[in-house]
Design an enzyme around this catalytic site. Structure first.
Site, PDB file in Angstrom:
ATOM      1  N   GLU A  76      -6.938   0.290  -5.152  1.00 45.49           N
ATOM      2  CA  GLU A  76      -5.772  -0.239  -4.465  1.00 45.49           C
ATOM      3  C   GLU A  76      -6.140  -0.890  -3.136  1.00 45.49           C
ATOM      4  O   GLU A  76      -5.657  -1.961  -2.818  1.00 45.49           O
ATOM      5  CB  GLU A  76      -4.774   0.911  -4.245  1.00 45.49           C
ATOM      6  CG  GLU A  76      -3.417   0.486  -3.745  1.00 45.49           C
ATOM      7  CD  GLU A  76      -2.621  -0.326  -4.776  1.00 45.49           C
ATOM      8  OE1 GLU A  76      -3.125  -0.522  -5.893  1.00 45.49           O
ATOM      9  OE2 GLU A  76      -1.516  -0.782  -4.435  1.00 45.49           O
ATOM     10  N   ASP A  77      -7.000  -0.245  -2.389  1.00 40.55           N
ATOM     11  CA  ASP A  77      -7.205  -0.671  -1.002  1.00 40.55           C
ATOM     12  C   ASP A  77      -8.527  -1.377  -0.729  1.00 40.55           C
ATOM     13  O   ASP A  77      -8.785  -1.805   0.380  1.00 40.55           O
ATOM     14  CB  ASP A  77      -7.128   0.554  -0.065  1.00 40.55           C
ATOM     15  CG  ASP A  77      -5.773   1.229  -0.151  1.00 40.55           C
ATOM     16  OD1 ASP A  77      -4.814   0.538  -0.552  1.00 40.55           O
ATOM     17  OD2 ASP A  77      -5.679   2.416   0.167  1.00 40.55           O
TER      18      ASP A  77
END
Ligand code: MN
Length: 713
Positions: A76-77
């Site tokens: 996600e990051d």
């Protein structure tokens, strides 16, 4: 901050042979991926995956799961790719990371109770592996612990979501310690005033209560020693959230909640549980209705304990939980207490019971015959019969597996269902038959031209959609019948010079509908459309009510129909000794009323009526001839063909026409030709009422100047 070493030594403490390499590799990868990222707290981002992995060791998870804990935010990051994780850490780890990412990407906004249950189920359904949920719970626990660094709005939003979804999920997994930690943190952010009150109340009386706890533990220990029962006794404050719930449920203030103390007596066997219960009840008076035996009747998540509330030494209520060490482990760790490693699992007999528990816990529908299926089953579909999808507004809706956009559309509104022509799913157009999948956002596309069809019944899954589609089709068919019925009735009425619109306004039509035992005129007309009732039947009853005499209207169409289509006595012919006989007039001789006639019994087509001197009859089988006679009725109109031969002259044709008009005979057809010898020959097809009228007409034509011969054909 937690260090890698804390984590690996934890793992080795409960699983000495664990493959620590995988965990270390995951740590290094996570550290690299999150390099330079900072948490809102100011700490390096890595602190978060470290804490999450550590929480997972508290649940005694396997190395795959802990590696996933390290990696859970990388997709996600960071720049990390799923393929790379799969390549470096194996498919199992990659699946866990992807599963957590999928759940994290969703936004659950609604706070309705029913919604929350659907969201919880959706998360379970989307987690093809239970460990996905455990990683997510660990992630949420650490995020809740560091929630103070977020904005107040975010705090409330995340706390609400945790209260509605993640704390109950932890409860469902049977992990009591995560559930209570989450709940207390939620209370802190959602009801800070109440949280403070409870905290102060407990702090104010802390010394007193600690002494009290010590006192009670001593009294119980002494008693049990007398009877040689080995036990561990713990006293503690209830967690804040459960005090808060008690305040809500019983409408109490903080200082009215007395039984904030809970004691736990842990013994070696079930027999001892009941013995301890007896001794405690002999020491203090039990509160009526508060005894619960979850040992013989475990809760759905296999929680077992004896619960009782007694009036303690200072007149204070105390809650007592009595259970075995095994039961205690299940109560605290839930599903984690049953976690088994793939490698080197030693099955024992209690395992079977544990699998039963797991099955109930997750509402499994499939049978687990063999304990070895355990790990396989952990990775299978948790809710095989249901699918959960989002509305464009972010609500979650549950459907039977295999449900389609049509089911979805009908669940919104039946009109949306009827006009549904397709759906957009994650921005892509899908057909009506498309089967919805977990976690998709469904947007229905409607068209005013669309309407339900019978085909839809083949693929819709919800009873609501089925019922609504059937209803629509039935209404539609009825609509068509009504339209057809109106049409038929209107045509039939024309013959009597009646207008449907006038008839529909007349009350008599309703009374006729009732005579046919229908509730409404519409029902009557629908039945005409279905062909169950003929328009003539209705008109036959209607005319007397309207005071209309049965007159034959002069319209040409009506006459033609009357001449050729009508049957039986309607034709003005009576067959001797027989009623209800199918009658038609012979095409060879066209007999007219009053003319001598005879009937010929055909094979299967009733009786044909001929002139008595028709050449066909003279040659016919006498056995098949039957006497017929004309009836008095004059209402019918018959066709006759005549040939007029005249000297060719201008105006002869118009003279003949004038005579016919004067004698009230309609000319249906006229052909005129001239012969070589300059004679004019005219063929007329005319309408007459009977033989006499025809004779009369023919006589009149004969008298026209220059007419030579008038003959009937
Ligand atoms: Mn996270």
């Amino acid at each position: 901050m937690i260090r890698l070493n804390d984590i690996t030594s934890q793992i080795l403490s409960y699983h000495p042979k664990a493959n620590i390499d995988l965990v270390e590799k995951a740590y290094v990868y996570s550290a690299k991926a999150h390099q330079g990222q900072i948490r809102l707290s100011g700490e390096p981002y890595l602190s978060h995956p470290l804490e999450v992995a550590y929480i997972l060791t508290k649940m005694k998870m396997d190395v795959t799961c802990i590696a996933a804990g390290f990696l859970h935010d990388t997709l996600e990051d960071t720049e990390a790719e799923a393929d790379e994780i799969k390549h470096l850490f194996g498919e199992e780890t990659a699946n866990l990371v992807e599963g957590v990412t999928k759940i994290s990407r969703m936004q659950f906004t609604s706070r309705q109770q029913r919604q929350a249950e659907n969201v919880r189920k959706m998360i379970l359904a989307m987690s093809s592996d239970i460990r996905v949920i455990l990683v997510k719970l660990a992630d949420r626990l650490h995020n809740m612990r560091t929630l103070g660094f977020q904005t107040p709005e975010k705090q409330r939003l995340i706390a609400a979501e945790t209260e509605d979804i993640y704390a109950p999920l932890a409860g469902r997994m049977g992990i009591q310690w995560i559930k209570s930690s989450l709940e207390d943190l939620c209370l802190y952010y959602l009801e800070p005033k109440i949280y403070e009150d409870i905290k102060n109340e407990i702090a104010q009386t802390r010394d007193k209560r600690e002494e009290f706890i010590k006192n009670v533990i001593e009294l119980v220990s002494k008693k049990l020693e007398e009877f040689k029962i080995q036990a561990t006794i713990k006293g503690r404050d209830k967690h804040f959230y459960s005090i808060y719930k008690k305040m809500l449920d019983q409408d109490l203030t903080v200082n009215q909640v007395y039984d904030v103390l809970a004691f736990r007596v842990i013994v070696s066997g079930i027999k001892e549980c009941y013995e301890v219960l007896g001794h405690i009840h002999s020491m203090w008076k039990p509160v009526q209705g508060r005894f619960k035996d979850y040992v013989s009747v475990p809760k759905a998540n296999m929680y077992q304990s004896l619960h009782t509330t007694v009036i303690g030494p200072m007149g204070q209520r105390m809650e007592m939980q009595i259970r075995t060490w095994d039961m205690d482990k299940v109560a605290e760790d839930g599903i984690a207490a049953h976690w088994k490693y793939k490698e080197g699992t030693t099955e024992n007999k209690t395992d079977e019971k544990q699998f039963m528990w797991l099955r109930q816990l997750l509402e499994w529908q499939q049978n687990l015959k063999d304990p070895a299926e355990f790990l396989e089953t952990v990775r299978m579909d948790l809710f095989p019969d249901e699918v959960y999808v989002f509305t464009p507004r972010g609500d979650v809706k549950a459907f039977p597996r295999g449900a389609t956009p049509v089911d979805f559309a009908y669940s919104i509104h039946s009109e949306v269902g009827e006009k549904c022509m397709g759906a957009r799913i994650n921005r892509r157009m899908v057909p009506l038959r498309y089967q919805l999948r977990n976690g998709q956002t469904v947007e229905i596309i409607t068209s005013p031209k669309q309407h339900p069809s019978k085909d839809w019944l083949e693929f819709v899954k919800t009873p609501r959609a089925k019922t609504k589609i059937r209803q629509w089709i039935r209404n539609q068919e009825r609509g068509e019948s009504i339209a057809l019925g109106k049409n038929l009735l209107e045509k039939a009425l024309e013959r009597d010079r009646l207008k449907l619109t006038n008839i529909m306004k007349n009350e008599q039509i309703l009374s006729i509908a009732k005579e046919f035992s229908f509730h409404s005129v519409e029902d009557l007309i629908a039945q005409i459309g279905f062909g169950k009732i003929s328009p003539r039947q209705v008109i036959g009853r209607l005319k007397p009510k309207l005071g209309i005499k049965d007159e034959r209207p002069p319209g040409l169409v009506g006459k033609m129909v009357g001449r050729f289509k009508r049957r039986k006595g309607d034709l003005g012919i009576k067959v001797k000794g027989v009623s209800d006989m199918l009658i038609r007039f012979a095409n060879c001789c066209h007999p007219l009323p009053g003319e001598p006639v005879i009937g010929f019994i055909t094979r299967g087509r009733g009786v044909t009526v001929h002139q008595r001197n028709c050449s066909h009859i003279l040659n016919a089988d006498p056995e098949r001839l039957v006497e017929v006679s004309w009836q008095a009725s004059k209402e019918d109109i018959y066709l006759a063909k005549i040939r007029v031969t005249s000297v060719e002259r201008k105006g002869v044709l118009s003279d003949i026409s004038a005579v016919l008009t004067q004698k009230d005979a309609n000319i249906i057809e006229a052909q005129v030709k001239t012969t070589v010898d300059r004679k004019g020959i005219a063929l007329f097809t005319i309408e007459v009422e009977d033989y006499n009228q025809l004779q009369n007409i023919m006589g009149a034509i004969k008298r026209v100047k220059n007419v030579l011969i008038v003959e009937r054909l």
